[in-house]
Motif scaffolding. Structure first.
Motif, PDB file in Angstrom:
ATOM      1  N   LEU A 119       0.808  -1.212   0.000  1.00 49.61           N
ATOM      2  CA  LEU A 119       0.000   0.000   0.000  1.00 49.61           C
ATOM      3  C   LEU A 119       0.844   1.267   0.000  1.00 49.61           C
ATOM      4  O   LEU A 119       0.316   2.369   0.015  1.00 49.61           O
ATOM      5  N   GLU A 120       2.162   1.109  -0.011  1.00 50.20           N
ATOM      6  CA  GLU A 120       3.062   2.257  -0.068  1.00 50.20           C
ATOM      7  C   GLU A 120       3.270   2.726  -1.500  1.00 50.20           C
ATOM      8  O   GLU A 120       3.080   1.975  -2.442  1.00 50.20           O
ATOM      9  N   ALA A 121       3.733   3.948  -1.627  1.00 53.29           N
ATOM     10  CA  ALA A 121       4.257   4.456  -2.902  1.00 53.29           C
ATOM     11  C   ALA A 121       5.630   5.040  -2.634  1.00 53.29           C
ATOM     12  O   ALA A 121       5.983   5.349  -1.494  1.00 53.29           O
ATOM     13  N   GLY A 122       6.416   5.200  -3.683  1.00 55.84           N
ATOM     14  CA  GLY A 122       7.821   5.546  -3.536  1.00 55.84           C
ATOM     15  C   GLY A 122       8.107   6.887  -2.903  1.00 55.84           C
ATOM     16  O   GLY A 122       9.193   7.114  -2.374  1.00 55.84           O
ATOM     17  N   ASP A 123       7.132   7.806  -2.937  1.00 50.28           N
ATOM     18  CA  ASP A 123       7.366   9.135  -2.369  1.00 50.28           C
ATOM     19  C   ASP A 123       6.822   9.269  -0.955  1.00 50.28           C
ATOM     20  O   ASP A 123       6.797  10.363  -0.397  1.00 50.28           O
ATOM     21  N   GLY A 124       6.386   8.155  -0.369  1.00 54.85           N
ATOM     22  CA  GLY A 124       5.858   8.206   0.983  1.00 54.85           C
ATOM     23  C   GLY A 124       4.353   8.330   1.040  1.00 54.85           C
ATOM     24  O   GLY A 124       3.766   8.276   2.120  1.00 54.85           O
ATOM     25  N   SER A 125       3.717   8.506  -0.112  1.00 52.60           N
ATOM     26  CA  SER A 125       2.255   8.519  -0.157  1.00 52.60           C
ATOM     27  C   SER A 125       1.771   7.070  -0.169  1.00 52.60           C
ATOM     28  O   SER A 125       2.504   6.157   0.182  1.00 52.60           O
ATOM     29  N   THR A 126       0.531   6.840  -0.568  1.00 47.46           N
ATOM     30  CA  THR A 126       0.023   5.471  -0.609  1.00 47.46           C
ATOM     31  C   THR A 126      -0.319   5.069  -2.041  1.00 47.46           C
ATOM     32  O   THR A 126      -0.254   5.883  -2.967  1.00 47.46           O
ATOM     33  N   ALA A 127      -0.669   3.809  -2.206  1.00 47.71           N
ATOM     34  CA  ALA A 127      -0.820   3.229  -3.535  1.00 47.71           C
ATOM     35  C   ALA A 127      -1.846   3.938  -4.404  1.00 47.71           C
ATOM     36  O   ALA A 127      -1.690   4.006  -5.616  1.00 47.71           O
TER      37      ALA A 127
END
Length: 259
Positions: A119-127
């Motif tokens: 559920l993570e994304a590379g910039d610290g946000s979520t999927a």
């Protein structure tokens, strides 16, 4: 809105095993360290299996990620960010595990950790959400609110995980963010309350595709949101005010009551 992140076809796999979430696990209720200086993002580094009785910053991070699974029905409760793995955290973990097809034992081992990281994304946000979706509409980004921009960004990150739960409970329906963080100037121009939770980055006005505002309200009642505006609008306001008592709104506000 990012179509790739908001599609109804499950988790954005580009976000798998990436994200800056672990860099902020020890920040507490209000982040004070700029995420911009944290370096390249990586998946949260779970180093142990977590279960009832555990404590520490990794438990805080777990509590952030399962915060939207606070209840199975309308209930004024939330998962605290206290770093103590107790019964409420275990119950939220079990609901999360059930929703994602895992064995619902309340134990956070490698399989559950992998799904949490997906559920993570590379910039610290979520999927399924971008930070930019929550920027103030006057071009201020996360600046010029009632707290610093790094604090706003961390507050938004925590909000995103609750919204991921809303999305999942709504059958993976896409969510449009009508309003996220607001600068003081933009909030005033919008007619917002002088101490609106939008000014801190702990609130959002959302529309869930294919769902009425009432249906969205009812879902939100299970997700640990302590601020819910009436469902008579074309959007649903959600916020986590009780978890931020220093922001001056420590009481529950479900304007339409328990639906």
């Amino acid at each position: 809105m990012n179509p790739a992140r908001h599609s109804g076809h499950g988790i954005d796999r580009r976000g798998l095993l990436r994200g800056a979430a672990g860099l902020t696990a020890t920040l507490g209720l209000a982040a004070t360290v700029s995420l911009g200086t944290a370096g390249r993002a990586s998946a949260y580094g779970w180093t142990r299996t977590l279960q009832q009785g555990a404590s520490g910053p990794d438990v805080v991070e777990l509590q952030i990620r399962v915060g939207g699974w606070a209840a199975s029905s309308a209930q004024q409760t939330y998962v605290g960010w206290d770093g103590a793995f107790g019964p409420a955290t275990a119950a939220a973990v079990q609901r999360f595990q059930s929703a994602y097809g895992l064995g619902a034992d309340g134990v956070v081992g490698p399989q559950t950790q992998s799904v949490l990281n997906s559920l993570e994304a590379g910039d610290g946000s979520t999927a399924h959400f971008n930070f930019s979706e929550f920027y103030s509409k006057d071009g201020s980004g996360f600046n010029n609110g009632k707290v610093g921009s790094a604090t706003v960004k961390e507050n938004i990150r925590r909000l995103m995980y609750k919204l991921e739960a809303v999305r999942k409970k709504a059958g993976n329906s896409s969510i449009t963010i009508n309003s996220g963080f607001r600068s003081i100037a933009h909030n005033a121009a919008s007619g917002g309350a002088s101490n609106s939770m939008h000014l801190y980055g702990v609130a959002a006005d959302i529309v869930v595709s294919g769902h009425s505002t009432l249906q969205t309200y009812r879902i939100a009642e299970t997700c640990g949101f302590s601020g819910l505006e009436a469902y008579t609008h074309s959007w649903q306001h959600v916020d986590s005010r009780v978890q931020y008592p220093s922001y001056g709104s420590g009481s529950w506000w479900w304007e339409s009551g328990v639906a």
